[in-house]
Scaffold this motif. Structure first.
Motif, PDB file in Angstrom:
ATOM      1  N   MET A   6      30.758   2.703  -3.702  1.00 57.51           N
ATOM      2  CA  MET A   6      29.570   3.258  -4.308  1.00 57.51           C
ATOM      3  C   MET A   6      29.909   4.564  -5.006  1.00 57.51           C
ATOM      4  O   MET A   6      30.541   5.431  -4.410  1.00 57.51           O
ATOM      5  CB  MET A   6      28.515   3.514  -3.223  1.00 57.51           C
ATOM      6  N   PRO A   7      29.545   4.708  -6.268  1.00 56.48           N
ATOM      7  CA  PRO A   7      29.858   5.948  -6.969  1.00 56.48           C
ATOM      8  C   PRO A   7      29.162   7.129  -6.314  1.00 56.48           C
ATOM      9  O   PRO A   7      28.064   7.005  -5.807  1.00 56.48           O
ATOM     10  CB  PRO A   7      29.329   5.718  -8.381  1.00 56.48           C
ATOM     11  N   ARG A 106      19.885   2.513   5.150  1.00 56.46           N
ATOM     12  CA  ARG A 106      19.070   1.669   4.260  1.00 56.46           C
ATOM     13  C   ARG A 106      19.249   2.068   2.802  1.00 56.46           C
ATOM     14  O   ARG A 106      19.351   1.214   1.933  1.00 56.46           O
ATOM     15  CB  ARG A 106      17.596   1.750   4.655  1.00 56.46           C
ATOM     16  N   TRP A 107      19.292   3.366   2.555  1.00 53.89           N
ATOM     17  CA  TRP A 107      19.443   3.837   1.187  1.00 53.89           C
ATOM     18  C   TRP A 107      20.799   3.382   0.628  1.00 53.89           C
ATOM     19  O   TRP A 107      20.875   2.868  -0.481  1.00 53.89           O
ATOM     20  CB  TRP A 107      19.326   5.365   1.133  1.00 53.89           C
ATOM     21  N   SER A 108      21.846   3.569   1.403  1.00 55.14           N
ATOM     22  CA  SER A 108      23.180   3.171   0.950  1.00 55.14           C
ATOM     23  C   SER A 108      23.259   1.669   0.717  1.00 55.14           C
ATOM     24  O   SER A 108      23.824   1.223  -0.278  1.00 55.14           O
ATOM     25  CB  SER A 108      24.245   3.602   1.967  1.00 55.14           C
ATOM     26  N   PHE A 112      24.002   0.393  -2.891  1.00 52.07           N
ATOM     27  CA  PHE A 112      25.273  -0.308  -3.046  1.00 52.07           C
ATOM     28  C   PHE A 112      25.014  -1.685  -3.628  1.00 52.07           C
ATOM     29  O   PHE A 112      25.688  -2.133  -4.535  1.00 52.07           O
ATOM     30  CB  PHE A 112      26.007  -0.401  -1.710  1.00 52.07           C
ATOM     31  N   ARG A 113      23.957  -2.357  -3.131  1.00 46.62           N
ATOM     32  CA  ARG A 113      23.592  -3.676  -3.653  1.00 46.62           C
ATOM     33  C   ARG A 113      23.213  -3.557  -5.121  1.00 46.62           C
ATOM     34  O   ARG A 113      23.657  -4.335  -5.943  1.00 46.62           O
ATOM     35  CB  ARG A 113      22.430  -4.265  -2.843  1.00 46.62           C
ATOM     36  N   ASP A 114      22.430  -2.525  -5.491  1.00 48.36           N
ATOM     37  CA  ASP A 114      22.054  -2.319  -6.892  1.00 48.36           C
ATOM     38  C   ASP A 114      23.277  -2.092  -7.757  1.00 48.36           C
ATOM     39  O   ASP A 114      23.396  -2.614  -8.852  1.00 48.36           O
ATOM     40  CB  ASP A 114      21.111  -1.117  -7.028  1.00 48.36           C
ATOM     41  N   GLU A 116      26.368  -3.104  -7.086  1.00 47.45           N
ATOM     42  CA  GLU A 116      27.095  -4.368  -7.140  1.00 47.45           C
ATOM     43  C   GLU A 116      26.485  -5.312  -8.166  1.00 47.45           C
ATOM     44  O   GLU A 116      27.170  -5.901  -8.968  1.00 47.45           O
ATOM     45  CB  GLU A 116      27.026  -5.041  -5.752  1.00 47.45           C
ATOM     46  N   LEU A 117      25.145  -5.415  -8.161  1.00 44.92           N
ATOM     47  CA  LEU A 117      24.450  -6.329  -9.070  1.00 44.92           C
ATOM     48  C   LEU A 117      24.622  -5.890 -10.512  1.00 44.92           C
ATOM     49  O   LEU A 117      24.768  -6.725 -11.399  1.00 44.92           O
ATOM     50  CB  LEU A 117      22.964  -6.405  -8.716  1.00 44.92           C
ATOM     51  N   SER A 118      24.618  -4.587 -10.770  1.00 48.59           N
ATOM     52  CA  SER A 118      24.754  -4.111 -12.131  1.00 48.59           C
ATOM     53  C   SER A 118      26.167  -4.286 -12.680  1.00 48.59           C
ATOM     54  O   SER A 118      26.369  -4.244 -13.881  1.00 48.59           O
ATOM     55  CB  SER A 118      24.326  -2.647 -12.235  1.00 48.59           C
ATOM     56  N   GLN A 119      27.152  -4.524 -11.791  1.00 44.12           N
ATOM     57  CA  GLN A 119      28.533  -4.720 -12.235  1.00 44.12           C
ATOM     58  C   GLN A 119      28.833  -6.171 -12.520  1.00 44.12           C
ATOM     59  O   GLN A 119      29.886  -6.478 -13.050  1.00 44.12           O
ATOM     60  CB  GLN A 119      29.491  -4.160 -11.194  1.00 44.12           C
ATOM     61  N   ASP A 120      27.932  -7.067 -12.137  1.00 43.97           N
ATOM     62  CA  ASP A 120      28.152  -8.513 -12.381  1.00 43.97           C
ATOM     63  C   ASP A 120      27.944  -8.877 -13.824  1.00 43.97           C
ATOM     64  O   ASP A 120      27.320  -8.290 -14.586  1.00 43.97           O
ATOM     65  CB  ASP A 120      27.203  -9.355 -11.508  1.00 43.97           C
TER      66      ASP A 120
END
Length: 120
Positions: A6-7, A106-108, A112-114, A116-120
């Motif tokens: 995560m950046p 929860r925030w992480s 992190f999911r957001d 990951e999804l934006s890198q697909d």
């Protein structure tokens, strides 16, 4: 990027701090008696924090003295000034360590999911 990919940009950290303070503000609105914890934190900090942090402590004290809603408005304001003040915020004491851990987990996970999804 951190160890989970995560950046760790300043903007992302500011966003996390803002969302954390939004949660803390809601907690204080539901439990205004917890403001005493914030006041005790500020009293302790006036004695122990480094001189370069004292202006932040003084500003939080001024805001608290002006009233709970005034202080909470600054805590959740989306501005550079508020972001700087949140770096030395006395509001963390209104929740338990367990509640804090749950928020950050929860925030992480969500961000992190957001990411990951934006890198697909």
């Amino acid at each position: 990027m951190n160890r989970i990919g995560m950046p760790r940009s300043p903007q992302l950290l500011d966003r996390r701090s803002l969302e954390f303070h939004q949660m803390l503000a809601q907690c204080l609105r539901e439990h205004p008696e917890r403001l005493e914890r914030v006041k005790r934190t500020l009293a302790r900090w006036r004695v122990i924090v480094a001189p370069h942090s004292q202006p932040y402590v003084a500003e939080w004290q001024r805001l608290i003295d002006a009233g709970l809603e005034t202080a909470l408005a600054m805590a959740v304001e989306d501005s550079e000034r508020a972001a700087a003040l949140r770096q030395c915020s006395p509001f963390g004491s209104v929740i338990t360590p367990e509640e804090r851990a749950v928020f950050f987990e929860r925030w992480s996970a969500a961000h992190f999911r957001d990411t990951e999804l934006s890198q697909d």
